[in-house]
Design an enzyme around this catalytic site. Structure first.
Site, short mmCIF file in Angstrom:
data_model
loop_
_atom_site.label_atom_id
_atom_site.label_comp_id
_atom_site.label_asym_id
_atom_site.label_seq_id
_atom_site.Cartn_x
_atom_site.Cartn_y
_atom_site.Cartn_z
N ARG A 229 0.86 -1.18 0.00
CA ARG A 229 0.00 0.00 0.00
C ARG A 229 0.90 1.24 0.00
O ARG A 229 1.90 1.30 0.74
CB ARG A 229 -0.88 0.03 1.25
CG ARG A 229 -2.02 -0.98 1.26
CD ARG A 229 -3.11 -0.67 0.23
NE ARG A 229 -4.24 -1.57 0.32
CZ ARG A 229 -4.39 -2.69 -0.41
NH1 ARG A 229 -3.47 -3.05 -1.29
NH2 ARG A 229 -5.47 -3.43 -0.26
N HIS A 277 -1.42 -0.67 -9.64
CA HIS A 277 -2.01 -1.49 -8.58
C HIS A 277 -2.66 -2.77 -9.14
O HIS A 277 -3.89 -2.92 -9.10
CB HIS A 277 -3.04 -0.66 -7.78
CG HIS A 277 -3.39 -1.29 -6.47
ND1 HIS A 277 -3.70 -0.56 -5.34
CD2 HIS A 277 -3.49 -2.60 -6.09
CE1 HIS A 277 -3.98 -1.38 -4.34
NE2 HIS A 277 -3.85 -2.62 -4.78
#
Ligand code: NAP
Ligand code: GLV
Length: 314
Positions: A229, A277
């Site tokens: 993250r 991502h």
């Protein structure tokens, strides 16, 4: 008598693929998407919600909800909500997802370890540039996070002959991995990481864990991989370390804000690989069975598998 329904919400996944995979597992359960508005069933029928980044207030009408399934491994966005219903929450725990992540991480590690970044640069310049290869045993790889995905990736990297040390919150013992734990071991851990791979969950403890001071502990010229993250890293500090050369290359799949702003200096850095991502994704073919298993467990009053502890944050 109440009917029983499942509601699906994710803008990042293909709803039809999930609903047909789940439908094969649970043919007796009504399933609806709620992507374009409320599901076409009475809200009190909804007992199971399979979600990724559902909007605020999403769960409120579902007064008979019994299970929330996070359609991914990381639950940071879900557990941070102030409208979370008081029902069990599960995460995906899928060996196929771990395998996909391990392959991506291995690709990043090999790209950095085998000097592919300078070769790509030399090729763009039409230049034959020989860099004598460093053998794997001389490249120390530190993996922050030894969970389902982190441990699989650590083993995969070690399989290629790289000395791997891994870091977790609690003590671990993994064959072939030098396992360390706890914040007090982090400075030395970082100082021994020629390539650092971030595979931690985003929690109150890990947010901005990798600040300027800690990044400075990496060996000069270290390579940096983040597939976890973005907010685990202080992004301006990372950019400064890349600009100064203290960190010489990075592979970044996640960012403080996604999508990455067009103004970010990261875009123009030819020593940085940016991917949007997708290091690993939720896979209906392999993960539908575990969601169905948890629904069967709810029906029969058994404890669910892969339950998340919202207090711990992962
Ligand atoms: P996990 O199974 O929850 O494992 C987390 C690991 O991090 C555990 O080893 C845990 O230690 C460690 N940890 C947590 N907090 C820590 C702390 N404060 N200090 C030290 N270690 C700490 O997670 P996972 O399944 O491996 O996934 C990791 C993350 O990858 C997810 O949370 C998600 O954010 C990210 N992800 C990204 C993508 C992508 O496409 N980019 C895809 C899937 C997942 P313990 O073992 O001691 O508990
Ligand atoms: C994706 O980022 C996940 O957490 O599954």
């Amino acid at each position: 008598m109440l009917s029983e329904a499942l509601v699906f919400y994710s803008k990042a996944d293909v709803a039809e693929a999930w609903l047909s995979a789940l439908g094969r597992e649970l043919p007796d359960l009504a399933m609806h998407t709620a992507i374009d508005g409320p599901p076409p069933c009475p809200p009190e029928d909804v007992q199971y919600a399979v979600v990724w980044k559902a909007p605020h207030g999403f769960f409120r009408p579902f007064v008979n909800l019994k299970l929330v399934v996070n359609l991914g491994a990381g639950v940071d966005a879900l557990v941070a909500r102030d409208d979370l219903p008081d029902v069990p929450i599960t995460r995906l725990s899928d060996p196929e997802m771990s395998k996909m992540m391990a392959g991506f991480v291995l690709m990043c590690v090999l790209r950095h370890a085998r000097d592919i970044v300078p070769f790509e640069r030399a090729q763009r310049e039409g230049r034959w540039r020989y860099i004598h290869p460093t053998t794997p045993d001389k490249v120390r790889v530190g993996v922050l996070g030894l969970g389902e995905l982190g441990a699989t990736a650590a083993h995969e990297i070690a399989r290629f002959g790289y000395p791997v040390h891994g870091w977790s919150r609690s003590p671990k013992s993994l064959p072939g991995i030098d396992c360390r734990h706890g914040l007090e071991t982090l400075p030395q851990f970082l100082s021994e990481s020629d390539i650092l791979v971030v595979m931690l969950p985003l929690t109150g403890e890990t947010r901005h864990l990798l600040n300027a001071e800690r990044l400075a502990l990496l060996p000069k010229g270290a390579k940096f991989v983040n597939v976890a993250r973005g907010p685990i890293v202080d992004e301006p500090a990372l950019i400064a370390a890349l600009q100064s050369g203290h960190i010489s290359e990075a592979s970044l799949d996640v960012f403080e804000h996604e999508p990455l702003s067009p103004d970010s200096p990261l875009w123009a850095m030819d020593n940085v690989l940016i991917t949007p991502h997708l290091a690993s994704i939720a896979l209906p073919k392999s993960a539908a069975a575990q969601i169905a298993e948890n629904i069967r467990r709810i029906r029969s009053g058994e404890p669910v598998l892969n339950r998340v502890d919202p207090g711990r944050g992962y």
